[in-house]
Scaffold this motif. Structure first.
Motif, PDB file in Angstrom:
ATOM      1  N   ILE A   7       0.866  -1.198   0.000  1.00 52.70           N
ATOM      2  CA  ILE A   7       0.000   0.000   0.000  1.00 52.70           C
ATOM      3  C   ILE A   7       0.892   1.234   0.000  1.00 52.70           C
ATOM      4  CG2 ILE A   7      -1.846   1.229   1.226  1.00 52.70           C
ATOM      5  CD1 ILE A   7      -2.083  -1.396   2.914  1.00 52.70           C
ATOM      6  N   ASP A   8       0.476   2.262  -0.739  1.00 54.15           N
ATOM      7  CA  ASP A   8       1.247   3.509  -0.686  1.00 54.15           C
ATOM      8  C   ASP A   8       0.387   4.709  -1.069  1.00 54.15           C
ATOM      9  OD1 ASP A   8       3.356   5.169  -0.231  1.00 54.15           O
ATOM     10  OD2 ASP A   8       4.409   4.728  -2.088  1.00 54.15           O
ATOM     11  N   ASP A   9       0.905   5.843  -0.659  1.00 55.79           N
ATOM     12  CA  ASP A   9       0.361   7.152  -1.032  1.00 55.79           C
ATOM     13  C   ASP A   9      -1.068   7.365  -0.532  1.00 55.79           C
ATOM     14  OD1 ASP A   9       0.398   9.656  -2.094  1.00 55.79           O
ATOM     15  OD2 ASP A   9       1.033   9.051  -4.089  1.00 55.79           O
ATOM     16  N   THR A  10      -1.266   7.140   0.739  1.00 54.29           N
ATOM     17  CA  THR A  10      -2.602   7.334   1.316  1.00 54.29           C
ATOM     18  C   THR A  10      -2.656   8.601   2.160  1.00 54.29           C
ATOM     19  OG1 THR A  10      -2.059   6.142   3.342  1.00 54.29           O
ATOM     20  CG2 THR A  10      -2.921   4.830   1.510  1.00 54.29           C
ATOM     21  N   ASP A  11      -1.487   9.211   2.371  1.00 49.10           N
ATOM     22  CA  ASP A  11      -1.468  10.338   3.308  1.00 49.10           C
ATOM     23  C   ASP A  11      -1.199  11.663   2.618  1.00 49.10           C
ATOM     24  OD1 ASP A  11       1.059   9.786   2.561  1.00 49.10           O
ATOM     25  OD2 ASP A  11       1.875   9.552   4.569  1.00 49.10           O
ATOM     26  N   SER A  12      -1.352  12.742   3.381  1.00 52.57           N
ATOM     27  CA  SER A  12      -1.067  14.080   2.880  1.00 52.57           C
ATOM     28  C   SER A  12      -0.539  14.878   4.067  1.00 52.57           C
ATOM     29  CB  SER A  12      -2.352  14.723   2.364  1.00 52.57           C
ATOM     30  OG  SER A  12      -3.139  15.121   3.463  1.00 52.57           O
ATOM     31  N   THR A  52       5.286  12.859   0.448  1.00 50.53           N
ATOM     32  CA  THR A  52       4.697  13.741   1.454  1.00 50.53           C
ATOM     33  C   THR A  52       5.767  14.049   2.494  1.00 50.53           C
ATOM     34  OG1 THR A  52       2.689  12.478   1.161  1.00 50.53           O
ATOM     35  CG2 THR A  52       2.721  14.034   2.981  1.00 50.53           C
ATOM     36  N   ARG A  53       6.395  13.001   3.008  1.00 47.46           N
ATOM     37  CA  ARG A  53       7.469  13.186   3.982  1.00 47.46           C
ATOM     38  C   ARG A  53       8.672  12.325   3.608  1.00 47.46           C
ATOM     39  NH1 ARG A  53       2.751  13.872   7.085  1.00 47.46           N
ATOM     40  NH2 ARG A  53       2.348  11.675   6.803  1.00 47.46           N
ATOM     41  N   GLY A  54       8.613  11.047   4.011  1.00 47.13           N
ATOM     42  CA  GLY A  54       9.819  10.234   3.832  1.00 47.13           C
ATOM     43  C   GLY A  54       9.715   9.177   2.763  1.00 47.13           C
ATOM     44  N   ASN A  55       8.778   9.325   1.829  1.00 48.98           N
ATOM     45  CA  ASN A  55       8.556   8.323   0.777  1.00 48.98           C
ATOM     46  C   ASN A  55       8.536   6.896   1.331  1.00 48.98           C
ATOM     47  OD1 ASN A  55       7.944   7.283  -1.668  1.00 48.98           O
ATOM     48  ND2 ASN A  55       9.953   7.632  -2.602  1.00 48.98           N
ATOM     49  N   GLY A  56       7.578   6.673   2.217  1.00 49.24           N
ATOM     50  CA  GLY A  56       7.443   5.343   2.820  1.00 49.24           C
ATOM     51  C   GLY A  56       6.247   4.596   2.239  1.00 49.24           C
ATOM     52  N   ALA A  57       6.410   3.317   2.011  1.00 49.11           N
ATOM     53  CA  ALA A  57       5.299   2.446   1.594  1.00 49.11           C
ATOM     54  C   ALA A  57       5.255   1.283   2.580  1.00 49.11           C
ATOM     55  CB  ALA A  57       5.522   1.948   0.177  1.00 49.11           C
ATOM     56  N   ARG A 115      16.341   3.715  -5.879  1.00 51.33           N
ATOM     57  CA  ARG A 115      17.527   4.493  -6.252  1.00 51.33           C
ATOM     58  C   ARG A 115      17.332   5.438  -7.416  1.00 51.33           C
ATOM     59  NH1 ARG A 115      20.866  -1.081  -5.831  1.00 51.33           N
ATOM     60  NH2 ARG A 115      21.109  -1.085  -3.577  1.00 51.33           N
ATOM     61  N   GLU A 116      16.243   5.263  -8.160  1.00 40.92           N
ATOM     62  CA  GLU A 116      16.045   6.102  -9.341  1.00 40.92           C
ATOM     63  C   GLU A 116      14.594   6.568  -9.400  1.00 40.92           C
ATOM     64  OE1 GLU A 116      17.456   4.190 -12.921  1.00 40.92           O
ATOM     65  OE2 GLU A 116      18.973   3.122 -11.752  1.00 40.92           O
ATOM     66  N   HIS A 117      14.234   7.140 -10.544  1.00 34.42           N
ATOM     67  CA  HIS A 117      12.852   7.566 -10.745  1.00 34.42           C
ATOM     68  C   HIS A 117      12.170   6.545 -11.640  1.00 34.42           C
ATOM     69  CE1 HIS A 117       9.650   9.874 -12.831  1.00 34.42           C
ATOM     70  NE2 HIS A 117       9.438  10.272 -11.596  1.00 34.42           N
TER      71      HIS A 117
HETATM   72  P1  ATP Z   1       4.793   9.073   4.392  1.00 36.20           P
HETATM   73  O1  ATP Z   1       6.254   8.930   4.588  1.00 36.20           O
HETATM   74  O2  ATP Z   1       4.176   9.874   5.424  1.00 36.20           O
HETATM   75  O3  ATP Z   1       4.120   7.726   4.178  1.00 36.20           O
HETATM   76  P2  ATP Z   1       5.422   9.661   1.823  1.00 36.20           P
HETATM   77  O4  ATP Z   1       6.544  10.629   1.915  1.00 36.20           O
HETATM   78  O5  ATP Z   1       5.618   8.214   1.781  1.00 36.20           O
HETATM   79  O6  ATP Z   1       4.542   9.894   3.028  1.00 36.20           O
HETATM   80  P3  ATP Z   1       3.752   9.227  -0.378  1.00 36.20           P
HETATM   81  O7  ATP Z   1       2.442   9.815  -0.055  1.00 36.20           O
HETATM   82  O8  ATP Z   1       3.939   7.781  -0.198  1.00 36.20           O
HETATM   83  O9  ATP Z   1       4.755  10.066   0.451  1.00 36.20           O
HETATM   84  O10 ATP Z   1       4.125   9.623  -1.869  1.00 36.20           O
HETATM   85  C1  ATP Z   1       5.211   9.102  -2.589  1.00 36.20           C
HETATM   86  C2  ATP Z   1       4.747   8.744  -4.003  1.00 36.20           C
HETATM   87  O11 ATP Z   1       5.862   8.542  -4.856  1.00 36.20           O
HETATM   88  C3  ATP Z   1       3.979   7.450  -4.023  1.00 36.20           C
HETATM   89  O12 ATP Z   1       2.916   7.594  -4.945  1.00 36.20           O
HETATM   90  C4  ATP Z   1       4.964   6.419  -4.577  1.00 36.20           C
HETATM   91  O13 ATP Z   1       4.344   5.364  -5.257  1.00 36.20           O
HETATM   92  C5  ATP Z   1       5.779   7.273  -5.499  1.00 36.20           C
HETATM   93  N1  ATP Z   1       7.153   6.787  -5.661  1.00 36.20           N
HETATM   94  C6  ATP Z   1       7.896   6.083  -4.782  1.00 36.20           C
HETATM   95  N2  ATP Z   1       9.118   5.831  -5.279  1.00 36.20           N
HETATM   96  C7  ATP Z   1       9.164   6.364  -6.506  1.00 36.20           C
HETATM   97  C8  ATP Z   1      10.182   6.431  -7.514  1.00 36.20           C
HETATM   98  N3  ATP Z   1      11.369   5.890  -7.340  1.00 36.20           N
HETATM   99  N4  ATP Z   1       9.887   7.058  -8.656  1.00 36.20           N
HETATM  100  C9  ATP Z   1       8.667   7.628  -8.823  1.00 36.20           C
HETATM  101  N5  ATP Z   1       7.684   7.611  -7.913  1.00 36.20           N
HETATM  102  C10 ATP Z   1       7.906   6.988  -6.759  1.00 36.20           C
END
Ligand code: ATP
Length: 424
Positions: A7-12, A52-57, A115-117
């Motif tokens: 699961i990912d990207d549920t927060d803001s 949003t913050r630390g790119n956590g899934a 490590r990349e986009h």
């Molecule tokens: P939190 O840490 O509080 O969970 P967050 O910082 O994780 O928030 P997200 O809301 O998860 O932020 O947003 C990150 C978004 O970027 C997600 O949609 C994720 O799928 C996407 N993402 C993650 N890694 C990559 C990448 N390497 N390239 C492109 N998009 C990515």
């Protein structure tokens, strides 16, 4: 049957946290299926702009009866529907499911996302190829993190215990006894770390946003993390807590690269020579680093505080190993420094005035001449080159805890120097 859920990207910034949703789900699903392990908090590329913050899934794996799998999937979808912050334009949830063993292709995709986009289309293609099912909400960018968290080869890991607040307290200041955090830290450091900042006398385990997290305690042993949590005194109720296994503080994001290979959003370790004197803009310190393949701007930004003093000591010609993330700063590709290691330092020469040849007194500059302060003797200004000690040591310098990326390994932990020293 093994069922993996991502699961990912549920927060803001306005609220929610994917780990909170994940922890609730883990509790709920554990009633009907057997968890294979703790839930996993996977940090992905720290340089991408959508985070949003630390790119956590979040990912979790269950051993589930085949006939229960549809019910489990429905539960996950309904939790995301109910709890994700759909109102925020930058919240684009994604869910992924995979049954059975993790294919190698998904492992590789995870490391790329670290490590990349990567693009949503790439994620969809990989999902189809490995037979993962996915659900996109709005833009559905979250499927990148959802899939990557399932496939992440968590060979190195640490733990984070996340304790959550009662909903009625969300958005209010967190009430945690500061003294108890310092005492708990003294007891467990470095097996748990980043609890406090001793210089600033501040607590680091409490976030500052409107999200449901009360504290996060990080460590390398699950027992120590739990016991540290028990030592903290809370002045508001803890709704519940969950221990996560995570790739935080592993340095997994760093890969050795040549400077000419660096692309936007890469995380890398490079070795090169300082190409000129540093300069400052708005409290940020910059310099350029070059190797035989190219040159890149390197930055130690204002939040890295005292770390900048070490960067200011670098001189043109110094050979260093630098680790960090590539971002664009005012239109220029810039390596945001996380750690650096001086490999070879040039000599630092200072030009000093000689003593008075007649009386040994101190000479003063007078245009092209030097004049003795004591006896008045005058002579042409000829300065003496003197080699002065460099104040940098042969050791790794790292940014302070509150400026450190989640993935970056603190030097106090075993292996904290590994990624840098690979290039020595
Ligand atoms: P939190 O840490 O509080 O969970 P967050 O910082 O994780 O928030 P997200 O809301 O998860 O932020 O947003 C990150 C978004 O970027 C997600 O949609 C994720 O799928 C996407 N993402 C993650 N890694 C990559 C990448 N390497 N390239 C492109 N998009 C990515």
């Amino acid at each position: 049957m093994l069922l993996h859920i991502g699961i990912d990207d549920t927060d803001s910034p306005a609220g929610m946290c994917t780990t909170y949703l994940g922890a609730l789900l883990y509790r709920e699903l554990s009633r009907i299926a057997e968890p294979a392990d703790l839930p996993r908090l996977i940090r992905l590329n720290p340089n991408i702009p959508y985070k949003t913050r630390g790119n956590g899934a979040v990912a979790m794996t269950f051993e589930a009866d085949e006939d229960l799998i549809p019910a489990i999937k429905d539960t996950v979808i309904s939790y995301v529907n109910r709890l994700a912050d759909f109102t925020h334009e930058n919240t684009n949830p994604g869910i992924a499911f995979l049954e059975g063993e993790i294919p190698e292709e998904l492992r590789e995709f995870s490391l790329k996302a670290l490590r990349e986009h990567v693009t949503i289309q790439e994620a969809e293609r990989v999902a189809r190829e490995v037979g993962a099912e996915y659900f996109r909400f709005k833009l559905g960018r979250g499927i990148i993190g959802a899939l990557a968290s399932i496939g992440y080869p968590l060979k190195r890991f640490t733990y984070e215990l996340l304790a959550y607040r009662k909903p009625e307290n969300w958005g209010t200041p967190r009430r945690v006894n500061v003294e108890s955090v310092f005492l708990a830290d003294r007891w467990s450091y470095p097996f748990t770390y980043d609890n406090v900042d001793y210089y600033k006398r501040t607590v680091l385990i409490t976030p500052h946003g409107k999200d449901p997290v009360l504290v996060g305690i990080r460590g390398i042993g699950r027992g120590k993390v739990l016991q540290t949590f028990e030592r903290v005194k809370f002045e508001e109720p803890v709704a519940f807590y969950q221990l996560y296994k995570t790739n935080q503080n592993t340095d997994d994001h760093l890969v050795p690269k040549k400077i000419g290979e660096l692309k936007l959003y890469d995380s890398a370790v490079v070795r090169g020579k300082v190409a000129g004197p540093y300069w400052e803009r708005g409290r940020h310190v910059f310099f350029e680093l070059e190797d035989e393949t190219g040159r890149i701007r390197v930055a130690a930004f204002e939040p890295t505080k005292k770390f900048r003093n070490w960067v200011r000591k670098l001189l043109q010609g110094d050979e260093i190993i630098a680790a960090g993330g590539v971002k664009e700063h005012k239109g220029v590709l810039t390596l945001n420094l996380e750690k650096f290691y001086p490999v070879k330092l040039v000599s630092k020469i200072e030009y000093r005035k000689p003593k008075c040849p007649r009386c040994g007194g101190t000479m003063k500059s007078k245009g092209d001449y030097l004049k003795c302060k004591r006896c008045g003797h005058r002579m042409p200004k000829k300065l003496i080159p003197v080699e002065v000690p460099r104040e940098l040591e042969r050791k790794i310098y790292e940014v302070p805890p509150d400026a450190r990326k989640h993935l970056s390994r603190p030097l106090v932990l075993p292996g904290g120097e590994e990624r840098i020293l690979e290039l020595v």
